[in-house]
Motif scaffolding. Structure first.
Motif, short mmCIF file in Angstrom:
data_model
loop_
_atom_site.label_atom_id
_atom_site.label_comp_id
_atom_site.label_asym_id
_atom_site.label_seq_id
_atom_site.Cartn_x
_atom_site.Cartn_y
_atom_site.Cartn_z
N GLY A 175 6.87 1.59 25.98
CA GLY A 175 7.44 2.14 24.76
C GLY A 175 6.51 1.90 23.58
N MET A 176 6.76 2.65 22.50
CA MET A 176 5.97 2.44 21.29
C MET A 176 6.86 2.55 20.07
SD MET A 176 3.56 5.81 21.77
CE MET A 176 4.22 7.47 21.91
N TYR A 177 6.42 1.91 18.99
CA TYR A 177 7.22 1.85 17.77
C TYR A 177 6.27 1.70 16.59
CZ TYR A 177 10.66 0.17 14.38
OH TYR A 177 11.45 0.02 13.28
N SER A 178 6.57 2.40 15.49
CA SER A 178 5.69 2.31 14.32
C SER A 178 6.47 1.89 13.08
CB SER A 178 5.02 3.67 14.06
OG SER A 178 4.09 3.95 15.07
N TYR A 179 5.76 1.24 12.18
CA TYR A 179 6.32 0.79 10.90
C TYR A 179 5.34 1.22 9.82
CZ TYR A 179 8.52 -2.41 7.54
OH TYR A 179 9.17 -2.95 6.46
N THR A 180 5.80 2.08 8.89
CA THR A 180 4.88 2.73 7.94
C THR A 180 5.45 2.74 6.53
OG1 THR A 180 4.25 4.21 9.76
CG2 THR A 180 3.53 4.84 7.57
N THR A 181 4.65 2.38 5.55
CA THR A 181 5.04 2.46 4.14
C THR A 181 3.84 2.91 3.30
OG1 THR A 181 4.33 0.23 3.50
CG2 THR A 181 6.55 0.43 4.45
N ASP A 182 4.05 3.21 2.03
CA ASP A 182 2.94 3.48 1.11
C ASP A 182 2.59 2.17 0.41
OD1 ASP A 182 1.22 4.16 -0.93
OD2 ASP A 182 2.28 6.01 -1.45
N THR A 183 1.59 1.48 0.95
CA THR A 183 1.17 0.18 0.41
C THR A 183 -0.33 0.23 0.11
OG1 THR A 183 2.86 -0.88 1.78
CG2 THR A 183 1.16 -2.31 0.86
N PRO A 184 -0.71 0.25 -1.15
CA PRO A 184 -2.13 0.44 -1.51
C PRO A 184 -2.95 -0.85 -1.47
CG PRO A 184 -0.80 0.40 -3.49
CD PRO A 184 0.16 0.22 -2.34
N ASP A 185 -3.27 -1.32 -0.25
CA ASP A 185 -4.02 -2.58 -0.13
C ASP A 185 -5.52 -2.36 0.04
OD1 ASP A 185 -3.42 -1.44 2.38
OD2 ASP A 185 -3.69 -3.35 3.40
N PHE A 186 -5.92 -1.14 0.44
CA PHE A 186 -7.32 -0.87 0.76
C PHE A 186 -7.50 0.63 0.72
CE2 PHE A 186 -10.33 0.38 4.07
CZ PHE A 186 -11.40 -0.50 3.95
N TRP A 187 -8.56 1.10 0.07
CA TRP A 187 -8.72 2.55 -0.07
C TRP A 187 -10.18 2.88 -0.35
CZ3 TRP A 187 -6.62 -0.85 -3.45
CH2 TRP A 187 -7.28 -1.01 -4.67
N ARG A 188 -10.51 4.13 -0.15
CA ARG A 188 -11.82 4.66 -0.57
C ARG A 188 -11.60 6.06 -1.08
NH1 ARG A 188 -15.96 7.56 1.80
NH2 ARG A 188 -15.17 7.34 3.92
N ARG A 189 -11.92 6.29 -2.35
CA ARG A 189 -11.73 7.62 -2.93
C ARG A 189 -12.79 8.57 -2.40
NH1 ARG A 189 -8.91 7.77 -7.92
NH2 ARG A 189 -9.38 10.00 -7.81
N GLY A 199 -7.65 -7.47 -2.65
CA GLY A 199 -7.78 -8.92 -2.47
C GLY A 199 -6.65 -9.51 -1.64
N ARG A 200 -5.98 -10.50 -2.21
CA ARG A 200 -4.95 -11.22 -1.44
C ARG A 200 -3.75 -10.33 -1.11
NH1 ARG A 200 -5.43 -16.80 -1.65
NH2 ARG A 200 -3.19 -17.10 -1.49
N PHE A 201 -3.60 -9.23 -1.83
CA PHE A 201 -2.51 -8.28 -1.57
C PHE A 201 -2.62 -7.69 -0.16
CE2 PHE A 201 -0.49 -4.04 -2.19
CZ PHE A 201 0.76 -4.48 -2.59
N THR A 202 -3.82 -7.78 0.46
CA THR A 202 -4.00 -7.25 1.81
C THR A 202 -3.27 -8.11 2.86
OG1 THR A 202 -6.05 -8.50 2.12
CG2 THR A 202 -6.26 -6.24 1.30
N GLY A 203 -2.79 -9.28 2.44
CA GLY A 203 -2.14 -10.20 3.39
C GLY A 203 -0.66 -9.95 3.57
N ALA A 204 0.17 -10.74 2.85
CA ALA A 204 1.63 -10.74 3.09
C ALA A 204 2.30 -9.37 3.02
CB ALA A 204 2.30 -11.73 2.14
N PRO A 205 2.13 -8.60 1.91
CA PRO A 205 2.86 -7.32 1.86
C PRO A 205 2.25 -6.23 2.72
CG PRO A 205 1.59 -7.63 -0.15
CD PRO A 205 1.35 -8.84 0.69
N SER A 206 1.07 -6.47 3.22
CA SER A 206 0.34 -5.42 3.91
C SER A 206 0.21 -5.74 5.41
CB SER A 206 -1.04 -5.23 3.26
OG SER A 206 -0.89 -5.07 1.87
N TYR A 207 -0.84 -6.48 5.78
CA TYR A 207 -1.09 -6.76 7.20
C TYR A 207 0.13 -7.42 7.87
CZ TYR A 207 -3.18 -8.79 11.41
OH TYR A 207 -3.44 -9.14 12.71
#
Lengths: 347, 132
Positions: A175-189, A199-207
């Protein structure tokens, strides 16, 4: 006939630069950084390698392992955030190079470090619907980190490809399952040379939020507990995050440590969790259950549960283990690394 | 290499596809339409395995335009397992001393050239030493 993985293959460029060497250039404490991120060195592509060339070799290895002929492949999806072209698919070059054209569908995917597993989901869907007999999902990156930025210590290169179908899988999909939100932790325009991160935002609310939630969602969906799993591969942005995620879930070290390729090749982005999964398959015995959870910034996680079959023993002699590529290494100094990565602008 | 030529030669460059004369069995790389040995026009596509051995090589220190960043690099004549000789770049040579006649090689998919930043990227096969 059960849905699953018919074969897999990886490719890792042979060049390496150590965390110590990068730290030397920026007058940082290499020992402390290496320990902090749990990474020793990272893979660097040759000057004539890119996401397309790495994908082709990984797919050639996967196809050989599966025993399928190119004409049996009905779909190829290449997930990457470093496609060589802004407009022109990497997937068509891969399809042409392995001789799978023209009777197939192909596309490039982008979702930071989880574009490869998004491709796996799409191929599983097409095969499950009997639209195609087999397809290939690839996760590949030649990641770039801004010189002097924390990402430079980990942004590596590599690719992992999985042939998916129904005929004699080496591991069946539960089986497979996904969890997806709009969380701007890392980007390239568009047009930007290097990515940016929060920075640290890539941790708890993101990864951690996405990885742990996707894992829990899959367990709930399948009615399983983590004790039912023998091996685990989480996305590896560094060597510390997957261990912290495992600890938070109560997963013992011995179930995840074999997946930690990041220590020797860095974060291979779209290939990262798939590379760890490939190494777990290299070592797995029939009957073992493996948890694969990717993470892509932006943000989302895809979780999969697989059960290894007896077929893995039959096909093992046709595979090139991840360790063969990890052990094949030539060290670069920072000057040569800069040249390899196009950081020296001539005009 | 122009776009049309790049596309036309893709099969040989990407997959090591050549030709076999159905009359006398002669093999050719890249794809050929006339058999030089028996003048037959009856040729079929032939897939080379990609295994090869080194015949002769040279080190390039003064590169042609567009290849300056690669110097020094190695270029050689290699013999494919099926007996056909081709000239190709030899990549990932980390120790020049390994370049001896008979060295086992395999063809690997690499960038051949990029032209301008806005042009197409040409891909194809080069030879690399077999590591295992």
């Amino acid at each position: 006939m059960s849905l699953g993985i018919l074969g897999y293959g990886v490719y890792i460029p042979r060049y390496r630069i150590s965390v110590h060497e990068i730290a030397r250039i920026w007058h940082e404490d290499g020992e402390s950084i290496s320990k902090g991120i749990n990474v020793i060195e990272k893979a660097v592509p040759a000057m004539d390698e890119d996401t397309a060339t790495i994908s082709v070799t990984a797919v050639q290895n996967a196809l050989r392992h599966s025993g399928l002929s190119p004409s049996e492949i009905g779909a190829i999806y290449v997930g990457s955030e470093s496609h060589p072209y802004a407009v022109k698919p990497t997937a068509v070059t891969v399809a042409e190079a392995i001789g799978a054209t023209p009777h197939l569908t192909a596309a490039d995917l982008e979702f930071a470090c989880k574009a490869g597993t998004a491709g796996m989901q799409m191929v599983f869907g097409l095969v499950a619907a009997d639209e195609i007999r087999a397809g290939i999902a690839v996760g590949t990156d030649c990641a770039q980190g801004r010189p002097g930025d924390a990402l430079e210590y980990t942004a590596g290169a590599g690719g992992a490809a999985f042939v998916i179908g129904k005929n004699k899988p080496i591991a069946t999909l539960e089986g497979m399952y996904s969890y997806t939100t709009d969380t701007p932790d890392f980007w390239r325009r568009e047009g930007a040379r290097y990515p940016s991160h929060a920075g640290r935002f890539t941790g708890a609310p993101s990864y951690f939020r996405h990885t742990l939630s996707a894992t829990q969602g899959l367990l709930d969906k399948l009615g399983l507990s983590l004790n039912d799993f023998d091996r685990v591969s989480f996305h590896q942005p560094n060597g510390r995050f997957p261990l912290s995620a495992a600890k938070a879930l109560g997963i013992p070290l011995e179930k995840i440590q074999d997946a930690l390729c990041v220590r020797r090749i860095g974060n291979t982005y779209s290939a990262s969790s798939m590379m760890g999964f490939a190494r777990q398959l290299d070592l797995a015995k029939p009957g073992e259950r493996i948890l694969l959870v990717s993470y892509g910034s932006g943000a989302g996680s895809d979780a999969f549960s697989f059960v290894v079959t007896d077929e893995i023993l039959e096909k093992r002699e046709r595979s090139i283990p991840v360790d063969k590529y990890m052990d094949r290494r030539t060290e670069l100094d920072y000057a040569l690394y800069a040249k390899h990565r196009g950081k020296i602008i001539m005009k | 290499m122009g776009v049309a030529r790049s596309w036309r030669t893709q099969k040989s460059r990407y997959r090591l596809t050549g030709s076999k004369c159905t009359k006398c069995g002669a093999l050719y790389f890249p794809i050929n339409i006339v058999c030089i040995k028996c003048t037959s026009l009856d040729l079929e596509e032939f897939q080379f395995s990609g295994k090869a051995k080194l015949i002769e090589w040279t080190r390039v220190d003064e590169a042609a335009k567009g290849f300056e960043h690669l110097v020094p690099y190695y270029f050689g004549i290699v013999e494919l397992e099926e007996g056909v000789r081709i000239s190709t770049q030899i990549v990932d040579v980390v120790d020049e001393n390994i370049l001896q006649p008979g060295l086992q090689l395999q063809m690997t998919f690499r960038k051949l050239g990029e032209g301008t930043e806005e042009g197409i990227i040409n891909y194809g096969l080069k030879a690399e030493p077999v590591d295992w």
